[in-house]
Structures are given as C-alpha cells and as structure tokens.
Design an enzyme around this catalytic site. Sequence first.
Site, PDB file in Angstrom:
ATOM      1  N   ARG A 116       0.825  -1.221   0.000  1.00 42.15           N
ATOM      2  CA  ARG A 116       0.000   0.000   0.000  1.00 42.15           C
ATOM      3  C   ARG A 116       0.854   1.264   0.000  1.00 42.15           C
ATOM      4  NH1 ARG A 116      -2.217  -3.569  -0.973  1.00 42.15           N
ATOM      5  NH2 ARG A 116      -4.147  -4.480  -0.199  1.00 42.15           N
ATOM      6  N   SER A 161     -10.729   0.040   3.568  1.00 46.53           N
ATOM      7  CA  SER A 161      -9.914  -0.202   4.781  1.00 46.53           C
ATOM      8  C   SER A 161      -9.372   1.114   5.298  1.00 46.53           C
ATOM      9  CB  SER A 161      -8.727  -1.114   4.447  1.00 46.53           C
ATOM     10  OG  SER A 161      -9.194  -2.303   3.875  1.00 46.53           O
ATOM     11  N   GLU A 164      -4.722   4.282   6.188  1.00 44.36           N
ATOM     12  CA  GLU A 164      -4.486   3.992   4.765  1.00 44.36           C
ATOM     13  C   GLU A 164      -4.887   5.151   3.833  1.00 44.36           C
ATOM     14  OE1 GLU A 164      -5.324  -0.055   3.155  1.00 44.36           O
ATOM     15  OE2 GLU A 164      -6.395   1.063   1.609  1.00 44.36           O
TER      16      GLU A 164
END
Length: 344
Positions: free
Chosen positions: A165, A238, A334
């Site tokens: 990520r 998320s 995130e």
Amino acid sequence: MTAVRDAVDLSNYNTFGIREHADHLIEVETLSQLLDALALAERKRWPVTVLGGGSNIVLAGPVRGLTICMRSRGRRVLSRADESVLIEAAAGENWHRLTMWALDHGLSGLENLSLIPGTVGASPVQNIGAYGVELADLFDSLDAYDRDTAQVLRFDRQACEFAYRDSVFKRHPGRFIILCVRLRLLRTPQLRVDYEPLRTAWHETGLARADARVVAELVCRIRRAKLPDPTRIGNAGSFFKNPVVASDVAQTLLAANPAMPCYPQQTGSVKLAAGWLIDQAGWRGLRRGAVGVNPDQALVLVNHGGARGEEVMALAEDIRADVVRRFGVELEMEPQLLGLPITH
Ligand SMILES: Cc1cc2nc3c(=O)[nH]c(=O)nc-3n(C[C@H](O)[C@H](O)[C@H](O)COP(=O)(O)OP(=O)(O)OC[C@H]3O[C@@H](n4cnc5c(N)ncnc54)[C@H](O)[C@@H]3O)c2cc1C
C-alpha cells in the site's frame, strides 16, 4: 480550458461523503488541459490537489487552492507476445471497468482486483491490492507529469518503489500526476485463489479448469457481502493498513492470542490483520454520532450521515490508541488526509 468552478461542494467527490468544499475545482480530460490548469494555479498561487474517484481520501477541512479531477479516457492494447499482452489505460478510466474490459479481451491477471473503487491513475499511488494480488504484480510502466521539473517522465516498476500500500507517489504527495498506466496481462490465466475467503469460494464452485471470469465474479460476490457499498453508506474502504511486525513480536502476540491471524512475509516479518485487532478491542459495530465502525468488517469506518472529517479522525485516533494499549501494535491510516490547514 474546461471551466474552473468555485466553492465546489465535495460531497459527491469523496466516497466517505464528507461535506467539505474545494476553493476551485476543474475536471481535466487531456494533458494540455492539465497543463493549462497547473499554469493557472501557478499564476494565482493556488496549491494543487489531484483527485481521481475520491475513494481513498478523508477530507479534514476545505481543500484550498485548485482541485484537479483526472477524467482522461482511453484503453488500448499496445503489443502482443506469446504469453502476455501489454495494455495501456488513461488515468481517468474507472479501475473496475478496466478489469472487466481485460476479461472481455480474454486477458487475465486483474480478476482478483475486481470491484476496487476509483481510477486507474490512483491505482499505483498505494499499489492497490486484494486477495493475494497487487498492482505491482501486473505493472509494466506509467507516465507521470513531474511538477518539480515540468516534464512527463516514464516510471518502470523499480522507479515506482512499490511496497505494501505504498509507492514513490504516496511518499511525494503532489509532485507527480499520473497520466496513464501500462499493465502486462496474461493470455493463459494463472489464477491466484490461495487467499481466504477466495479459496473456499473457488473450491465450492467445483471447477477444475482455470477461469478468470469466475474468479472475478467470486471476488465481486465476496466484496459485496463483506464491504459496505459507498453509494449506500459513506466509507473509504480499509481505514488502516495491516500492520507488519517483527517475527518475535508476532510470536509473543500469538502466545497471548492463539486465534490471531498471521501472514508471514518473505522478508521474515509478519503481517497482522488490523481488522481482527480492532474487532478484538471491541470496536466493531460501534457508533459515535455520525461516524462508526462497520459491523461486518471492523477495518472500515463509516459515515452514517453528515459526518465531519474531524469526527472520523477522532474515532480513528481512539481506535489507534486502544490497539496500541492492548496489543502494542501501531496502526497506520491507509487513506490520504486532505484539506489540512496549509502551514507555509
Ligand atoms: C469500498 C472500498 C473498497 C476498497 N477496497 C480496496 C482494496 O481492496 N484494495 C485497495 O488497495 N484499495 C481499496 N480501496 C481504496 C481505493 O479504492 C483505492 O486506493 C483506489 O486506488 C483510489 O482511487 P481513487 O481514484 O478513488 O483515488 P482518490 O481517492 O481520488 O485519490 C487517492 C490518492 O491518490 C492521489 N491521486 C489520485 N489520482 C492521481 C493521479 N492521477 N496522479 C497522482 N496522484 C493521484 C490523490 O491525490 C490521493 O492522494 C477501497 C475503497 C473503498 C471505498
């Protein structure tokens, strides 16, 4: 140049549905429109924020200066080899529609990444991933406009510095504007169905033969059952990354929590499930005013209606602090936080 709009309500430009405004906003379809928009921002001394589908952002306040929405279109096959096909897609293309287009052309590789919201141009920013596959696995190269040198640069996989990520683009926010992405897709499927719950769903089909379209359908079904639909309830997917810890830390945690999911990494470290930690800490389904933790998937924070960015961030901070206190594990947010006060 397409029209610049002033004081634009961003409620429909972010999947969290947070109501903040952009001082100025423009939607660009071509490189020359983008360059005109950047020149305008420079003349007016406006800071620039780039947006795709707004599915990985949290708006902490009004977005100052010029917000540029990438709306370029185009998908094409560039070259064919025996095993693979090189494709190119413009930044403004919808990611999920690209995965369906690839399947329609008999190309596989993207099926596990079906139904991830957002645009092609944002996909390298956090190296999107799901069900054991990430963008970097299929990635060939991309073109990006470098605002520091005023040049269009080509990035290969190494130059993107992809990680979990993460990428060079996420680490230098605002510097590079991704224009198009090239992917190398497969003519003969090499399916990845080893990741739960996809593995169970695949076994239940009873199919022996590889079929990328079936995998895509299963992924869509699992995602629809598990993740809240942003068109019904605002969210950014998320909210925290899965934390990666040293193996001895994971062993200590496992001794105290034998049911804790652990994913050993090739580096020797261990990835933990942030959703499990949040769930165990008792946050799943909790509602605080307009914000809450999704009852089916504790990793997703939701907007029950009218949530402000600061409420989202206050809840996130309390969850983060509680997980540190209980497990000694630090959670990292995130989505990108936009609309912070400009300090310079
Ligand atoms: C329900 C739901 C499920 C999700 N599931 C997943 C998942 O399984 N896996 C996953 O990885 N992510 C997931 N996400 C997060 C999100 O979909 C991805 O991160 C997606 O790539 C964001 O695309 P976007 O166009 O909406 O980006 P935006 O939210 O518009 O932007 C995200 C960041 O990228 C930057 N950016 C956008 N476009 C460009 C560009 N052209 N050039 C340079 N920078 C740019 C923005 O400035 C911002 O910092 C999910 C989100 C939701 C709401």
